[in-house]
Motif scaffolding. Sequence first.
Motif, PDB file in Angstrom:
ATOM      1  N   ARG A  11       1.085  -1.083  -0.058  1.00 24.40           N
ATOM      2  CA  ARG A  11      -0.239  -0.131   0.522  1.00 24.40           C
ATOM      3  C   ARG A  11       1.010   1.267   0.187  1.00 24.40           C
ATOM      4  O   ARG A  11       0.307   1.914  -1.023  1.00 24.40           O
ATOM      5  N   ILE A  12       1.854   1.468   1.265  1.00 24.37           N
ATOM      6  CA  ILE A  12       2.660   2.405   1.116  1.00 24.37           C
ATOM      7  C   ILE A  12       3.772   3.182  -0.282  1.00 24.37           C
ATOM      8  O   ILE A  12       3.623   3.422  -0.870  1.00 24.37           O
ATOM      9  N   MET A  13       3.608   1.569  -1.313  1.00 28.65           N
ATOM     10  CA  MET A  13       4.804   1.406  -2.032  1.00 28.65           C
ATOM     11  C   MET A  13       3.722   1.635  -3.541  1.00 28.65           C
ATOM     12  O   MET A  13       4.128   2.874  -4.113  1.00 28.65           O
ATOM     13  N   ALA A  14       2.051   1.776  -4.023  1.00 26.15           N
ATOM     14  CA  ALA A  14       1.809   1.719  -5.017  1.00 26.15           C
ATOM     15  C   ALA A  14       1.256   3.519  -4.429  1.00 26.15           C
ATOM     16  O   ALA A  14       1.329   4.151  -5.340  1.00 26.15           O
ATOM     17  N   SER A  15       1.028   3.958  -2.964  1.00 28.64           N
ATOM     18  CA  SER A  15       0.850   4.905  -2.805  1.00 28.64           C
ATOM     19  C   SER A  15       1.641   6.277  -2.984  1.00 28.64           C
ATOM     20  O   SER A  15       1.664   7.356  -3.469  1.00 28.64           O
ATOM     21  N   TYR A  16       3.540   5.470  -3.143  1.00 34.96           N
ATOM     22  CA  TYR A  16       4.632   6.661  -3.511  1.00 34.96           C
ATOM     23  C   TYR A  16       4.379   6.686  -4.774  1.00 34.96           C
ATOM     24  O   TYR A  16       4.803   8.120  -5.179  1.00 34.96           O
ATOM     25  N   PHE A  17       4.358   5.424  -5.815  1.00 39.11           N
ATOM     26  CA  PHE A  17       4.092   5.399  -7.110  1.00 39.11           C
ATOM     27  C   PHE A  17       3.310   6.087  -7.530  1.00 39.11           C
ATOM     28  O   PHE A  17       3.014   7.206  -9.071  1.00 39.11           O
ATOM     29  N   ILE A  18       1.713   6.316  -7.045  1.00 36.71           N
ATOM     30  CA  ILE A  18       1.182   6.993  -7.288  1.00 36.71           C
ATOM     31  C   ILE A  18       1.437   8.646  -7.519  1.00 36.71           C
ATOM     32  O   ILE A  18       1.002   9.485  -8.006  1.00 36.71           O
ATOM     33  N   MET A  19       1.691   9.073  -7.122  1.00 38.60           N
ATOM     34  CA  MET A  19       2.009  10.447  -5.875  1.00 38.60           C
ATOM     35  C   MET A  19       3.240  10.958  -6.988  1.00 38.60           C
ATOM     36  O   MET A  19       3.874  11.904  -6.914  1.00 38.60           O
ATOM     37  N   ALA A  20       4.389   9.715  -7.272  1.00 35.69           N
ATOM     38  CA  ALA A  20       5.316  10.618  -8.257  1.00 35.69           C
ATOM     39  C   ALA A  20       5.220  10.698  -9.007  1.00 35.69           C
ATOM     40  O   ALA A  20       4.362  10.872 -10.423  1.00 35.69           O
ATOM     41  N   PRO A  21       6.001  12.002  -9.848  1.00 35.31           N
ATOM     42  CA  PRO A  21       5.954  12.762 -11.004  1.00 35.31           C
ATOM     43  C   PRO A  21       5.736  11.505 -12.411  1.00 35.31           C
ATOM     44  O   PRO A  21       6.557  10.552 -11.942  1.00 35.31           O
ATOM     45  N   ARG A  22       5.097  11.282 -13.143  1.00 37.89           N
ATOM     46  CA  ARG A  22       4.459  10.232 -14.408  1.00 37.89           C
ATOM     47  C   ARG A  22       5.920  10.258 -14.851  1.00 37.89           C
ATOM     48  O   ARG A  22       6.842  10.833 -15.243  1.00 37.89           O
ATOM     49  N   LEU A  23       6.172   8.902 -15.491  1.00 37.70           N
ATOM     50  CA  LEU A  23       6.752   9.032 -16.338  1.00 37.70           C
ATOM     51  C   LEU A  23       6.713   9.353 -18.190  1.00 37.70           C
ATOM     52  O   LEU A  23       5.804   9.903 -18.195  1.00 37.70           O
ATOM     53  N   ASP A  24       7.564   9.492 -18.180  1.00 37.17           N
ATOM     54  CA  ASP A  24       7.662  10.503 -20.105  1.00 37.17           C
ATOM     55  C   ASP A  24       7.502   8.949 -21.155  1.00 37.17           C
ATOM     56  O   ASP A  24       7.738   7.956 -20.141  1.00 37.17           O
ATOM     57  N   GLU A  25       6.602   8.904 -21.973  1.00 41.95           N
ATOM     58  CA  GLU A  25       6.124   7.575 -22.550  1.00 41.95           C
ATOM     59  C   GLU A  25       7.480   6.480 -22.772  1.00 41.95           C
ATOM     60  O   GLU A  25       7.868   5.465 -23.217  1.00 41.95           O
ATOM     61  N   GLU A  26       8.836   7.174 -23.990  1.00 42.59           N
ATOM     62  CA  GLU A  26       9.878   6.603 -23.560  1.00 42.59           C
ATOM     63  C   GLU A  26      10.420   6.214 -22.349  1.00 42.59           C
ATOM     64  O   GLU A  26      11.029   5.236 -22.804  1.00 42.59           O
ATOM     65  N   ALA A  27      10.518   6.486 -21.501  1.00 42.55           N
ATOM     66  CA  ALA A  27      11.185   6.055 -20.099  1.00 42.55           C
ATOM     67  C   ALA A  27      10.360   4.563 -20.052  1.00 42.55           C
ATOM     68  O   ALA A  27      10.909   3.733 -19.073  1.00 42.55           O
ATOM     69  N   VAL A  28       9.009   4.919 -20.197  1.00 43.90           N
ATOM     70  CA  VAL A  28       8.191   3.831 -19.710  1.00 43.90           C
ATOM     71  C   VAL A  28       8.792   2.405 -19.990  1.00 43.90           C
ATOM     72  O   VAL A  28       8.870   0.770 -19.923  1.00 43.90           O
ATOM     73  N   CYS A  29       9.108   1.810 -21.795  1.00 42.86           N
ATOM     74  CA  CYS A  29       8.928   0.554 -22.266  1.00 42.86           C
ATOM     75  C   CYS A  29      10.964   0.493 -21.220  1.00 42.86           C
ATOM     76  O   CYS A  29      11.013  -0.841 -20.907  1.00 42.86           O
ATOM     77  N   GLU A  30      11.473   1.220 -21.820  1.00 46.59           N
ATOM     78  CA  GLU A  30      12.670   0.854 -20.616  1.00 46.59           C
ATOM     79  C   GLU A  30      13.322   0.531 -18.931  1.00 46.59           C
ATOM     80  O   GLU A  30      13.401  -0.622 -18.874  1.00 46.59           O
ATOM     81  N   THR A  31      11.421   1.608 -18.410  1.00 43.60           N
ATOM     82  CA  THR A  31      11.498   1.960 -16.739  1.00 43.60           C
ATOM     83  C   THR A  31      11.178  -0.730 -17.003  1.00 43.60           C
ATOM     84  O   THR A  31      11.613  -0.703 -16.273  1.00 43.60           O
TER      85      THR A  31
END
Length: 183
Positions: free
Chosen positions: A33-53
């Motif tokens: 729950r903490i981890m999901a909340s953290y990622f929800i609140m984090a700045p979104r990734l650029d579309e190009e970075a999603v596949c690489e991530t």
Amino acid sequence: MEERGVNYIELRMLDLDPWSMAGIRLNTLYFLRIMASYFIMAPRLDEEAVCETITRANQLNEAVAVERPTEPTKYAPTALAFLERLELFASQLQLGPEYLEALEDMTDRVNRPDLTPSGQMARFIKDGSLTEFGLRRALRYQKSALQSLATFKGFENMTTPLSAEGLKKNLFRGSYEPSGLIQ
């Protein structure tokens, strides 16, 4: 995704915890729950970075999966730094102590791999197999489940389902009367 949102998330890095009858411990759920909340609140990734991530995450997952479960991961410094960020995040949100305890539990696992489910299970390997261990756990959980399936007294001979009101009257017969508490 911007128009319809997310309908389904699969957490593939989780295995069933053999020390939990439900397959997952409450501390693990707090951590997720903490981890999901953290990622929800984090700045979104650029579309190009999603596949690489995602590719990098899969590579890390594979690398950790083949490490020895009783030895520290070579990614421990990265994991500990991430757990510190999560602890700061949880503190800023003023989450309860149960969340901080979950993070402490995960930190302990990074520092002491023998505390991870895999590290604990390594002690039970016999002839390269966990079959005996798995069967013992399964029988224990089956026994517990069968014991908890006992019928409530007064319902043993019921042949037709009760309405909600009928269930309430039969279930709390003589031991609890809500109307009698308020005068």
